[in-house]
Design a protein around this motif. Structure first.
Motif, mmCIF file in Angstrom:
data_model
loop_
_atom_site.group_PDB
_atom_site.id
_atom_site.type_symbol
_atom_site.label_atom_id
_atom_site.label_comp_id
_atom_site.label_asym_id
_atom_site.label_seq_id
_atom_site.Cartn_x
_atom_site.Cartn_y
_atom_site.Cartn_z
ATOM 1 N N MET A 1 0.852 -1.199 0.000
ATOM 2 C CA MET A 1 0.000 0.000 0.000
ATOM 3 C C MET A 1 0.880 1.238 0.000
ATOM 4 N N ASN A 2 0.620 2.143 -0.919
ATOM 5 C CA ASN A 2 1.423 3.352 -1.050
ATOM 6 C C ASN A 2 0.601 4.566 -0.613
ATOM 7 N N LEU A 3 0.618 4.838 0.690
ATOM 8 C CA LEU A 3 -0.116 5.980 1.246
ATOM 9 C C LEU A 3 0.862 7.076 1.650
ATOM 10 N N SER A 4 0.505 8.309 1.386
ATOM 11 C CA SER A 4 1.379 9.436 1.744
ATOM 12 C C SER A 4 1.016 9.951 3.134
ATOM 13 N N ILE A 5 1.332 9.155 4.143
ATOM 14 C CA ILE A 5 1.051 9.563 5.526
ATOM 15 C C ILE A 5 2.043 10.653 5.926
ATOM 16 N N ASN A 6 1.521 11.711 6.522
ATOM 17 C CA ASN A 6 2.328 12.857 6.925
ATOM 18 C C ASN A 6 2.980 12.556 8.281
ATOM 19 N N LYS A 7 4.212 12.037 8.213
ATOM 20 C CA LYS A 7 4.904 11.609 9.436
ATOM 21 C C LYS A 7 5.126 12.777 10.392
ATOM 22 N N GLU A 8 5.537 13.908 9.857
ATOM 23 C CA GLU A 8 5.806 15.070 10.709
ATOM 24 C C GLU A 8 4.542 15.498 11.450
ATOM 25 N N THR A 327 6.033 2.915 22.081
ATOM 26 C CA THR A 327 5.667 2.347 20.792
ATOM 27 C C THR A 327 6.593 2.942 19.746
ATOM 28 N N HIS A 328 6.349 2.583 18.487
ATOM 29 C CA HIS A 328 7.184 3.083 17.401
ATOM 30 C C HIS A 328 6.302 3.689 16.323
ATOM 31 N N TYR A 329 6.854 4.635 15.586
ATOM 32 C CA TYR A 329 6.106 5.272 14.503
ATOM 33 C C TYR A 329 5.514 4.244 13.546
ATOM 34 N N ASN A 330 6.218 3.152 13.278
ATOM 35 C CA ASN A 330 5.726 2.143 12.337
ATOM 36 C C ASN A 330 4.377 1.569 12.772
ATOM 37 N N ALA A 331 4.177 1.443 14.082
ATOM 38 C CA ALA A 331 2.888 0.932 14.571
ATOM 39 C C ALA A 331 1.770 1.926 14.267
ATOM 40 N N PHE A 332 2.050 3.212 14.410
ATOM 41 C CA PHE A 332 1.074 4.236 14.037
ATOM 42 C C PHE A 332 0.741 4.130 12.546
ATOM 43 N N GLU A 333 1.785 4.040 11.733
ATOM 44 C CA GLU A 333 1.585 3.993 10.283
ATOM 45 C C GLU A 333 0.779 2.762 9.871
ATOM 46 N N ASN A 334 1.095 1.613 10.442
ATOM 47 C CA ASN A 334 0.359 0.394 10.110
ATOM 48 C C ASN A 334 -1.094 0.471 10.554
ATOM 49 N N THR A 335 -1.345 1.147 11.664
ATOM 50 C CA THR A 335 -2.720 1.325 12.136
ATOM 51 C C THR A 335 -3.519 2.195 11.166
ATOM 52 N N ILE A 336 -2.919 3.293 10.732
ATOM 53 C CA ILE A 336 -3.599 4.179 9.780
ATOM 54 C C ILE A 336 -3.845 3.456 8.463
ATOM 55 N N LYS A 337 -2.874 2.693 8.002
ATOM 56 C CA LYS A 337 -3.038 1.956 6.744
ATOM 57 C C LYS A 337 -4.203 0.971 6.822
ATOM 58 N N LEU A 338 -4.333 0.281 7.943
ATOM 59 C CA LEU A 338 -5.415 -0.694 8.075
ATOM 60 C C LEU A 338 -6.770 -0.002 8.157
ATOM 61 N N LEU A 339 -6.839 1.108 8.865
ATOM 62 C CA LEU A 339 -8.094 1.866 8.911
ATOM 63 C C LEU A 339 -8.474 2.369 7.525
ATOM 64 N N TYR A 340 -7.503 2.899 6.799
ATOM 65 C CA TYR A 340 -7.762 3.362 5.438
ATOM 66 C C TYR A 340 -8.278 2.225 4.564
ATOM 67 N N ALA A 341 -7.612 1.074 4.644
ATOM 68 C CA ALA A 341 -8.028 -0.073 3.826
ATOM 69 C C ALA A 341 -9.450 -0.508 4.157
ATOM 70 N N TYR A 342 -9.804 -0.488 5.435
ATOM 71 C CA TYR A 342 -11.136 -0.923 5.846
ATOM 72 C C TYR A 342 -12.212 0.071 5.389
ATOM 73 N N LEU A 343 -11.920 1.349 5.467
ATOM 74 C CA LEU A 343 -12.915 2.369 5.146
ATOM 75 C C LEU A 343 -13.085 2.593 3.651
ATOM 76 N N THR A 344 -12.146 2.109 2.852
ATOM 77 C CA THR A 344 -12.223 2.315 1.399
ATOM 78 C C THR A 344 -12.348 1.016 0.623
ATOM 79 N N LYS A 345 -12.545 -0.114 1.328
ATOM 80 C CA LYS A 345 -12.609 -1.427 0.650
ATOM 81 C C LYS A 345 -13.882 -1.582 -0.183
#
Length: 345
Positions: A1-8, A327-345
Motif C-alpha cells: 500500500m502506497n499511502l502518503s502519511i504525513n509523518k511530521e 511504541t514506534h512510529y511504524n505501529a502508528f503507520e500500520n494502524t492508519i493503513k489498516l483503517l484506510y483499507a477498511y474504510l475504502t474497501k
C-alpha cells in the motif's frame, strides 16, 4: 500500500496530545484541541452530554455508518485526604501500575483552577531513615504526595485551597526519539487518537471520501469502563482503536498494528476480524492477531450499553501498558493503513 502519511504531522500531533493533562473525567481542555483539528479539516464535530466528541466524515453512501473510537482520557489520581503533616493521600483513577508512580512528578489542580506541583513518594522515602525504604509495598496506602509548598500541617494545605476530590495529573514525560520511538505515559490511548487525527489529515489532504459515512467517537471515560456505553444510534459496526498489548504469549510488537480476536469481554465479530486480517495480508501491512485476557475496550462498553452493532478492536502495539509505555512510529503507520483499507474497501 502506497499511502502518503504525513509523518511530521502525526508525530507532532502525538506529542501535543500526549502532553495534555486529561485523566478520566477531566478532558475538557484536550477536547477543545481535538474539536479544532477536526473542524480545521472541514469535518463536523459535536459533543455528547458526558463530554465525548463525535467527528463525522461523510461517505459515498449512507447505507451504513461505521464507527471508530479512541479514548482521550488517561489514568490518573485524585486527592483522597490531607494528612496531619501536610502531605496528600490519593485514590487512583483507572489502573496505573502503582510502583511506577514512586518518585513521579505530578500536578494538583484545585476546584478554582490553581495548580500546585508535587511528587508521589513512599511513606518510607529515605534509605538513610527507613529500614524498609526498598521493600515497603508501593500502593496507595503506603504512598503519599509531597506538595512543593511550605506546608507543615493539614491547616496549611487547606489554606492553599487543596481539597479531597481535586484531580492529580501524572507527568507523562513524553519523548520522541530520532529512531522513531514514542516514549510516554498514556500512549494508551492517546497514540490511537493521534492515529485518527493522522487519518483525518490524510483524508482531507488527498480529498479521500470513505465508501460509507464514518463517525469517530473520542471517548472520555474509557479507563473507567463506560466511555462508549452510548454511541450515535445510526452506527452499525464499530472499530475500537486502542493499544495492542506486548508480552508473554503474545505476538504483537511495537511496530505492528494489533488485531484483537478476543479480550476479557469475549470474542470480537468474526467477520470483521477476518476482513481486517485479509486486508492486512492484501496490503502488506505488518499486523499481529492476539487474545488479551486482561483488557476491555470501547466496543465492549458499547455492546454492554445495548447498542446494536458488530465490533472489532485494533491499534498500535504498545509496550509496558499502564506504566512507562513505548511504541514506534511504524505501529502508528500500520494502524492508519489498516483503517484506510477498511474504510475504502
Amino acid at each position: 500500500m502506497n499511502l502518503s502519511i504525513n509523518k511530521e504531522y502525526l508525530l507532532k500531533t502525538a506529542k501535543e496530545i500526549l502532553s495534555f493533562d486529561s485523566p478520566t473525567g477531566f478532558c475538557f481542555d484536550i477536547m477543545k484541541t481535538i474539536a479544532k483539528r477536526a473542524e480545521d479539516f472541514g469535518y463536523d464535530f459535536e459533543t455528547n452530554n458526558k463530554g465525548c466528541g463525535i467527528i463525522t466524515i461523510k461517505g459515498k453512501s449512507e447505507e451504513k455508518v461505521i464507527g471508530l473510537s479512541a479514548h482521550v482520557d488517561t489514568l490518573g489520581a485524585m486527592v483522597r485526604s490531607i494528612t496531619s503533616s501536610g502531605t496528600l493521600k490519593f485514590t487512583l483513577l483507572g489502573g496505573p501500575i502503582v510502583p511506577t508512580l514512586d518518585s513521579e512528578y505530578c500536578k494538583i489542580r484545585t476546584r478554582e483552577g490553581k495548580i500546585y506541583t508535587g511528587t508521589f513518594l513512599s511513606t518510607s522515602a529515605s534509605t538513610h531513615v527507613y529500614a524498609d525504604s526498598s521493600s515497603k509495598k508501593r500502593d496507595p496506602e503506603n504512598m503519599e504526595i509531597r506538595i512543593d509548598e511550605v506546608v507543615k500541617s493539614k491547616e496549611d494545605v487547606d489554606k492553599l485551597g487543596i481539597c479531597p476530590g481535586d484531580f492529580v495529573f501524572i507527568d507523562p514525560k513524553t519523548t520522541i526519539t530520532e529512531s522513531g520511538f514514542i516514549k510516554s505515559r498514556f500512549i494508551d490511548d492517546k497514540g490511537s487518537v493521534a492515529c485518527l487525527m493522522g487519518l483525518l489529515e490524510l483524508f482531507n489532504r488527498e480529498k479521500i471520501v470513505p465508501n460509507y459515512t464514518v463517525k469517530i467517537l473520542v471517548s472520555t471515560y474509557e479507563e473507567v469502563g463506560h466511555g462508549a456505553s452510548y454511541i450515535p444510534t445510526d452506527i452499525t459496526e464499530m472499530i475500537a482503536v486502542d493499544m495492542g498489548c506486548i508480552g508473554s504469549d503474545l505476538s504483537c510488537t511495537e511496530y505492528d498494528v494489533s488485531i484483537c480476536a478476543k479480550d476479557s469481554s469475549g470474542p470480537y465479530d468474526y467477520n470483521m476480524v477476518t476482513d481486517l486480517v485479509n486486508l492486512s495480508k492484501k496490503n502488506d501491512i505488518k499486523y499481529a492477531v492476539d487474545i488479551y485476557p486482561f483488557y476491555g475496550s470501547d466496543v465492549g462498553a458499547a455492546l454492554r450499553g445495548g447498542n446494536n452493532i458488530r465490533g472489532a478492536l485494533i491499534g498500535p502495539g504498545v509496550h509496558a501498558s499502564h506504566g512507562m509505555e513505548r511504541t514506534h512510529y511504524n505501529a502508528f503507520e500500520n494502524t492508519i493503513k489498516l483503517l484506510y483499507a477498511y474504510l475504502t474497501k
